[in-house]
Write a protein that holds these residues in place. Sequence first.
Motif, PDB file in Angstrom:
ATOM      1  N   SER A  82      31.268 -45.468 -70.738  1.00  0.00           N
ATOM      2  CA  SER A  82      31.058 -44.201 -71.441  1.00  0.00           C
ATOM      3  C   SER A  82      31.551 -44.382 -72.875  1.00  0.00           C
ATOM      4  O   SER A  82      32.695 -44.798 -73.083  1.00  0.00           O
ATOM      5  N   GLU A  91      28.374 -40.897 -73.976  1.00  0.00           N
ATOM      6  CA  GLU A  91      27.088 -41.224 -73.349  1.00  0.00           C
ATOM      7  C   GLU A  91      27.315 -42.368 -72.371  1.00  0.00           C
ATOM      8  O   GLU A  91      28.162 -43.233 -72.593  1.00  0.00           O
ATOM      9  N   LEU A 109      23.918 -35.188 -72.993  1.00  0.00           N
ATOM     10  CA  LEU A 109      25.269 -35.397 -73.529  1.00  0.00           C
ATOM     11  C   LEU A 109      26.037 -34.086 -73.579  1.00  0.00           C
ATOM     12  O   LEU A 109      25.450 -33.030 -73.772  1.00  0.00           O
ATOM     13  N   ALA A 111      28.366 -36.938 -71.291  1.00  0.00           N
ATOM     14  CA  ALA A 111      28.408 -37.381 -69.899  1.00  0.00           C
ATOM     15  C   ALA A 111      29.457 -38.472 -69.770  1.00  0.00           C
ATOM     16  O   ALA A 111      29.524 -39.383 -70.607  1.00  0.00           O
ATOM     17  N   TYR A 112      30.263 -38.382 -68.728  1.00  0.00           N
ATOM     18  CA  TYR A 112      31.378 -39.303 -68.505  1.00  0.00           C
ATOM     19  C   TYR A 112      31.236 -39.909 -67.116  1.00  0.00           C
ATOM     20  O   TYR A 112      31.395 -39.216 -66.114  1.00  0.00           O
ATOM     21  N   TYR A 125      28.746 -38.488 -62.310  1.00  0.00           N
ATOM     22  CA  TYR A 125      29.460 -38.337 -63.575  1.00  0.00           C
ATOM     23  C   TYR A 125      29.752 -36.870 -63.828  1.00  0.00           C
ATOM     24  O   TYR A 125      29.232 -35.969 -63.153  1.00  0.00           O
ATOM     25  N   GLY A 127      29.585 -33.870 -66.655  1.00  0.00           N
ATOM     26  CA  GLY A 127      28.861 -33.515 -67.870  1.00  0.00           C
ATOM     27  C   GLY A 127      29.018 -32.045 -68.189  1.00  0.00           C
ATOM     28  O   GLY A 127      29.058 -31.221 -67.267  1.00  0.00           O
ATOM     29  N   ARG A 128      29.142 -31.729 -69.468  1.00  0.00           N
ATOM     30  CA  ARG A 128      29.239 -30.321 -69.858  1.00  0.00           C
ATOM     31  C   ARG A 128      27.839 -29.734 -69.923  1.00  0.00           C
ATOM     32  O   ARG A 128      27.017 -30.127 -70.729  1.00  0.00           O
ATOM     33  N   ARG A 129      27.594 -28.775 -69.041  1.00  0.00           N
ATOM     34  CA  ARG A 129      26.288 -28.140 -68.932  1.00  0.00           C
ATOM     35  C   ARG A 129      26.480 -26.624 -69.048  1.00  0.00           C
ATOM     36  O   ARG A 129      27.215 -26.025 -68.255  1.00  0.00           O
ATOM     37  N   PHE A 133      31.977 -28.017 -67.455  1.00  0.00           N
ATOM     38  CA  PHE A 133      31.849 -29.365 -66.923  1.00  0.00           C
ATOM     39  C   PHE A 133      31.508 -29.296 -65.438  1.00  0.00           C
ATOM     40  O   PHE A 133      32.227 -28.679 -64.651  1.00  0.00           O
ATOM     41  N   CYS A 136      27.455 -34.253 -61.793  1.00  0.00           N
ATOM     42  CA  CYS A 136      26.021 -34.556 -61.853  1.00  0.00           C
ATOM     43  C   CYS A 136      25.768 -35.938 -61.268  1.00  0.00           C
ATOM     44  O   CYS A 136      26.667 -36.784 -61.208  1.00  0.00           O
ATOM     45  N   GLU A 145      18.256 -35.718 -63.776  1.00  0.00           N
ATOM     46  CA  GLU A 145      19.638 -35.375 -63.452  1.00  0.00           C
ATOM     47  C   GLU A 145      19.670 -34.282 -62.390  1.00  0.00           C
ATOM     48  O   GLU A 145      18.884 -33.347 -62.418  1.00  0.00           O
TER      49      GLU A 145
END
Length: 274
Positions: A82, A91, A109, A111-112, A125, A127-129, A133, A136, A145
Amino acid sequence: MTSLVRIYDLATDATETVFETDRLIEAPNWTPDGTALIVNGDGLLFRLPLDAPRLDRIDTGDLSQLNNDHGLSPDGTRLAISDKTRNGMSEIYTLSVSGGSPEALGAPLPAYWHGWSPDGAALAYAGRRDGIFQICTMPASGGDETIVTGGFDHCDGPDYTPDGRWIWFNGEKDGSVDLWRIPVSGGAPERMTDDERVNWFPHPSPDGAHVLYVAFEAGTEGHPRDRDVELRLIPAEGGAPRTLLSLFGGQGTINVPCWSPDARRFAFVSYARP
């Protein structure tokens, strides 16, 4: 800053320091052949051979702002990393374990990366959506995704069980941060801890018997470094946790999968107090 890369033996409850350095080192993975650890530091990635411990840099191309979310594919041939060099936000990329040109996964993005499915087909991972967070998943070769969590205030640290049936993660809800697991095939999450501690980064053992995690003191916000924390073990099907040891660490201690292939030991990082 003094970083101590250490190994804990479950059979003897003994801890061995295998490497010490004045630079910041974080998040050890254990290679599938059992000969080395993968760690990060100063935005770079290193291989640390256990027979003669030293930091051997892994070529990550133009990427030089890696965070501590990285790990090996089940067959040991690929690395997931990442990094925010190209886009200013974390990313996920994959590349050969020997280093080379990283290939972007294509996830939104930021994504960790945190987990690789046992068959190597998918990545899990955080991810902020929509401002939160979530956990996903995406095929390891890229694609669509899937957001697998909902109803939490914050989620992080997903890791697969060795049978591929579950994803464990830490989830914050109603002011409490606990460990949860959710079926890979879909369904409701199950709460696996329920105590006053702030519990992060669950890692199922390769033999399917236990889950290792880091427990912060009650009231801790996020997962900061330089804190008094405990490494705890919980049965894979739930139950009372057992505290293995207390240490000065937190962020960087066990952010990513850290078990030895035989499930007898795990690697972690602690830090000297200022």
